[in-house]
Design a protein around this motif. Sequence first.
Motif, PDB file in Angstrom:
ATOM      1  N   LEU B  90       0.801  -1.194   0.076  1.00 35.54           N
ATOM      2  CA  LEU B  90       0.060   0.108  -0.047  1.00 35.54           C
ATOM      3  C   LEU B  90       0.835   1.134  -0.089  1.00 35.54           C
ATOM      4  O   LEU B  90       1.938   1.167   0.346  1.00 35.54           O
ATOM      5  CB  LEU B  90      -0.885   0.116   1.290  1.00 35.54           C
ATOM      6  CG  LEU B  90      -1.982  -1.039   1.401  1.00 35.54           C
ATOM      7  CD1 LEU B  90      -2.761  -0.928   2.816  1.00 35.54           C
ATOM      8  CD2 LEU B  90      -2.947  -0.781   0.210  1.00 35.54           C
ATOM      9  N   GLU B  94      -2.131   6.024   1.419  1.00 42.16           N
ATOM     10  CA  GLU B  94      -3.432   5.054   1.689  1.00 42.16           C
ATOM     11  C   GLU B  94      -3.629   4.630   3.108  1.00 42.16           C
ATOM     12  O   GLU B  94      -4.397   4.385   3.712  1.00 42.16           O
ATOM     13  CB  GLU B  94      -3.264   3.831   0.757  1.00 42.16           C
ATOM     14  CG  GLU B  94      -3.692   4.473  -0.676  1.00 42.16           C
ATOM     15  CD  GLU B  94      -2.878   3.388  -1.772  1.00 42.16           C
ATOM     16  OE1 GLU B  94      -3.282   3.518  -2.993  1.00 42.16           O
ATOM     17  OE2 GLU B  94      -2.473   2.365  -1.424  1.00 42.16           O
ATOM     18  N   VAL B  95      -2.202   4.313   3.734  1.00 38.25           N
ATOM     19  CA  VAL B  95      -2.318   3.849   4.822  1.00 38.25           C
ATOM     20  C   VAL B  95      -2.884   4.933   5.966  1.00 38.25           C
ATOM     21  O   VAL B  95      -3.717   4.685   6.900  1.00 38.25           O
ATOM     22  CB  VAL B  95      -0.977   3.460   5.408  1.00 38.25           C
ATOM     23  CG1 VAL B  95      -0.621   2.962   6.772  1.00 38.25           C
ATOM     24  CG2 VAL B  95      -0.300   2.204   4.496  1.00 38.25           C
ATOM     25  N   MET B  98      -6.394   5.600   6.122  1.00 38.75           N
ATOM     26  CA  MET B  98      -7.284   4.637   6.728  1.00 38.75           C
ATOM     27  C   MET B  98      -7.976   5.164   7.989  1.00 38.75           C
ATOM     28  O   MET B  98      -8.903   4.809   8.658  1.00 38.75           O
ATOM     29  CB  MET B  98      -6.602   3.360   7.218  1.00 38.75           C
ATOM     30  CG  MET B  98      -6.517   2.543   5.748  1.00 38.75           C
ATOM     31  SD  MET B  98      -6.014   0.779   6.043  1.00 38.75           S
ATOM     32  CE  MET B  98      -5.147   0.330   4.746  1.00 38.75           C
ATOM     33  N   GLY B  99      -7.214   6.055   8.799  1.00 38.40           N
ATOM     34  CA  GLY B  99      -7.374   6.748   9.954  1.00 38.40           C
ATOM     35  C   GLY B  99      -8.986   7.294   9.779  1.00 38.40           C
ATOM     36  O   GLY B  99      -9.588   7.634  10.611  1.00 38.40           O
ATOM     37  N   TYR B 101     -11.569   6.245   7.811  1.00 38.91           N
ATOM     38  CA  TYR B 101     -12.429   5.109   7.541  1.00 38.91           C
ATOM     39  C   TYR B 101     -13.578   5.187   8.458  1.00 38.91           C
ATOM     40  O   TYR B 101     -14.713   5.030   8.109  1.00 38.91           O
ATOM     41  CB  TYR B 101     -11.949   3.934   7.845  1.00 38.91           C
ATOM     42  CG  TYR B 101     -11.082   3.353   6.383  1.00 38.91           C
ATOM     43  CD1 TYR B 101     -11.061   4.292   5.378  1.00 38.91           C
ATOM     44  CD2 TYR B 101     -10.548   2.204   6.296  1.00 38.91           C
ATOM     45  CE1 TYR B 101     -10.230   4.055   4.294  1.00 38.91           C
ATOM     46  CE2 TYR B 101      -9.944   1.776   5.163  1.00 38.91           C
ATOM     47  CZ  TYR B 101      -9.855   2.863   4.048  1.00 38.91           C
ATOM     48  OH  TYR B 101      -9.054   2.336   3.123  1.00 38.91           O
ATOM     49  N   PRO B 102     -13.423   5.316  10.099  1.00 41.95           N
ATOM     50  CA  PRO B 102     -14.544   5.235  10.920  1.00 41.95           C
ATOM     51  C   PRO B 102     -15.492   6.615  10.610  1.00 41.95           C
ATOM     52  O   PRO B 102     -16.729   6.470  11.091  1.00 41.95           O
ATOM     53  CB  PRO B 102     -13.990   5.587  12.285  1.00 41.95           C
ATOM     54  CG  PRO B 102     -12.726   5.186  12.209  1.00 41.95           C
ATOM     55  CD  PRO B 102     -12.241   5.632  10.742  1.00 41.95           C
ATOM     56  N   GLY B 104     -16.463   7.635   7.562  1.00 42.46           N
ATOM     57  CA  GLY B 104     -17.437   7.688   6.374  1.00 42.46           C
ATOM     58  C   GLY B 104     -16.687   8.513   5.042  1.00 42.46           C
ATOM     59  O   GLY B 104     -15.446   8.502   5.169  1.00 42.46           O
ATOM     60  N   GLN B 144       2.305   4.763  10.781  1.00 43.33           N
ATOM     61  CA  GLN B 144       1.160   4.283  11.680  1.00 43.33           C
ATOM     62  C   GLN B 144       0.534   5.225  12.502  1.00 43.33           C
ATOM     63  O   GLN B 144      -0.547   5.320  12.939  1.00 43.33           O
ATOM     64  CB  GLN B 144       1.532   2.882  12.197  1.00 43.33           C
ATOM     65  CG  GLN B 144       1.835   1.983  11.254  1.00 43.33           C
ATOM     66  CD  GLN B 144       0.687   0.932  10.984  1.00 43.33           C
ATOM     67  OE1 GLN B 144      -0.559   1.397  11.178  1.00 43.33           O
ATOM     68  NE2 GLN B 144       0.873  -0.071  10.010  1.00 43.33           N
ATOM     69  N   ARG B 147      -1.538   7.715  11.136  1.00 41.94           N
ATOM     70  CA  ARG B 147      -2.768   6.974  10.838  1.00 41.94           C
ATOM     71  C   ARG B 147      -3.750   7.286  11.903  1.00 41.94           C
ATOM     72  O   ARG B 147      -4.846   7.719  11.724  1.00 41.94           O
ATOM     73  CB  ARG B 147      -2.765   5.774  10.478  1.00 41.94           C
ATOM     74  CG  ARG B 147      -3.868   4.870  10.506  1.00 41.94           C
ATOM     75  CD  ARG B 147      -3.656   3.556   9.918  1.00 41.94           C
ATOM     76  NE  ARG B 147      -3.336   2.557  10.858  1.00 41.94           N
ATOM     77  CZ  ARG B 147      -3.744   2.243  11.936  1.00 41.94           C
ATOM     78  NH1 ARG B 147      -4.862   2.211  12.282  1.00 41.94           N
ATOM     79  NH2 ARG B 147      -2.944   1.348  12.858  1.00 41.94           N
ATOM     80  N   GLN B 151      -6.869   9.559  12.862  1.00 42.04           N
ATOM     81  CA  GLN B 151      -8.411   9.067  13.284  1.00 42.04           C
ATOM     82  C   GLN B 151      -8.877  10.043  14.668  1.00 42.04           C
ATOM     83  O   GLN B 151      -9.974  10.105  14.829  1.00 42.04           O
ATOM     84  CB  GLN B 151      -8.185   7.675  13.738  1.00 42.04           C
ATOM     85  CG  GLN B 151      -9.529   6.825  14.216  1.00 42.04           C
ATOM     86  CD  GLN B 151      -9.044   5.339  14.502  1.00 42.04           C
ATOM     87  OE1 GLN B 151      -7.891   4.940  14.686  1.00 42.04           O
ATOM     88  NE2 GLN B 151     -10.337   4.658  15.281  1.00 42.04           N
TER      89      GLN B 151
END
Lengths: 345, 266
Positions: B90, B94-95, B98-99, B101-102, B104, B144, B147, B151
């Motif tokens: 990835l 992109e990594v 992902m943070g 994602y919760p 939407g 990480q 990320r 989030q």
Amino acid sequence: MRSPSPALAVPAAPRARRRPSPLQLLLILCLLLAALALASASSGAVRIPLAHLADLWRTPADPQAAFWRNVLLEVRLPRVVFAIVVGSGLAISGAVMQALFRNPLAEPGLIGVSLGGALGAVGAIVLGAQSLAIIAPAAFVGSLLATGAAYRLGTVQPGVANLLLAGVAINAICASVIGVFTYQATDVQLRNLTFWNMGSLAGANWSMLAWLTPWVLLLSILLIRDWRALNALLLGEREAQHLGFALRRLRHRIVILCALLVGPLVAVAGTISFIGLVVPHLVRLTQGADHRWLLPITLAGGALVMTLADWLARMIVMPAELPIGIITAFIGGPFLLWLLTRRQG
Amino acid sequence: MLHAESLACARGERVVLRDISLTLTPGKLLGVLGANGAGKTSLLATLAGEIPAHGGSLQLDGRALHAYSTAELARRRAVLPQSPSLSFDLGVREVVAMGAYPFGNLPASRLETLIARVLALADATVLSTRRYLALSGGEQQRVQFARVLLQTLAARAEDEYRVLMLDEPTASLDPRHQVQLLQGVARIAREEGVASLLVLHDVNLAAQWCDRLMLLTRGACVAQGTPREVLTPENLETVYGLPAQVIPHPAQADTPLVLFASRVEA
């Protein structure tokens, strides 16, 4: 902000590969697929000259044109569409399984879908069934039962490794029972059995495609909608949970969707190996593992590879045809070996 | 607020946590220290809602933690586990993305702003065009970290209570990036009112950056309070089984400096 240290500022030029944009790749694959589908539809025991394609409809009364039109519409096109549907369905379920198991060597067969389906079909044949109307449902039920058993037994303990091991065990049991059936089969039945063991697209017809195509499309869309969850799974199971994806429910849904997708494919085309393994890999090599793009491109790639394999299967021993599973395994086996040696290097 | 009262937790037959009480205050950093196997990671996993508590109460904003859905929790707390493993190809962006994602579908411009901000906070801006697998261990750790920062920062309401949990985030980082990471956590705690829990091994780094410290031994809390209150030679010997001296930090007033004995008594 401090400026980055010089050592970090050196761009990683030698490592960076030029990648086509995902949309470009998808477009290229679709164009290739269209060209290949045309070529495949035109060739076979009866060669239909593509140059005169438009003429086939312009001269409806011409008997030669009518014959070609008939072959094209009733034999070749269903066959090509069938290859596209089966290839894309197998490929996308492989990609999804690889994310679920976080292992690039996973494929739908791992959870018992393929061998369970083959067992259902082989059992039905040896017990006397002759029409596809009985064999196909038997194969579907077989694949659902095998997957259900692997899933239930494999999730008694937490952790995805158990699911994998349960799948291996269920597959071994299915294979041994298939062996018993094969041992008991008559000569005629044996010929029928090879169809399920090696796969074939010979059963293509519009009435079957009329439900299979929307079915595969629907399930593919449902799987693509989960692209975020699948990406999160790549980070790890705990990480996926931290990102808000309830792990048990997610795993449950993905296994069910894959079984519902692959079960019918096994029922109508037999077990076709390696598509689910090889295609997602090739796409990842060119495009990376982001499922937002990986899944749609895998659909197109699976369709392309399957159409190519079907074309070869019909061309190599024309006018007869090879079981398509032989072709896919013939491509897939060496590819897998290359992949394994490449990883070590 | 995340509030635990006489929390207990068992893994199988083994009791891994007993009678732990703590509160994660907005804007403050709580450091958890302890020897290997003292229950630090279990504490973090319990507070993150990952493994169930077997006794005591655990509440987030007055509501039991287990009453929250996985998706709801993901919008309130971010977790950076120890040594994350990602073996698929990835891109760094992109990594990091992902943070989000919760939350939407964030507007693209807002997502871009957030990504740029967290990459800067994690000193990973120069890595943003690289592939994750081509990075070194420490660089992967920073990505990480970016990320989970994303989030934490992507929450919709400005003043919503949020928790950031980091399990040994400095383990594979060089000294400069260790300091930079803690500086980043302290900064978003101050600016955004984020409550943070950090599991750390470096006692002096913890003393320097954490507002409060908790010392764990065999699943129980030995001491909890400000670094000066908690880091005493007696407590440190209880926790680590290693004699220690505590002297005032030569450069920073009010910060204790811990010097461990250079050899273990036989």
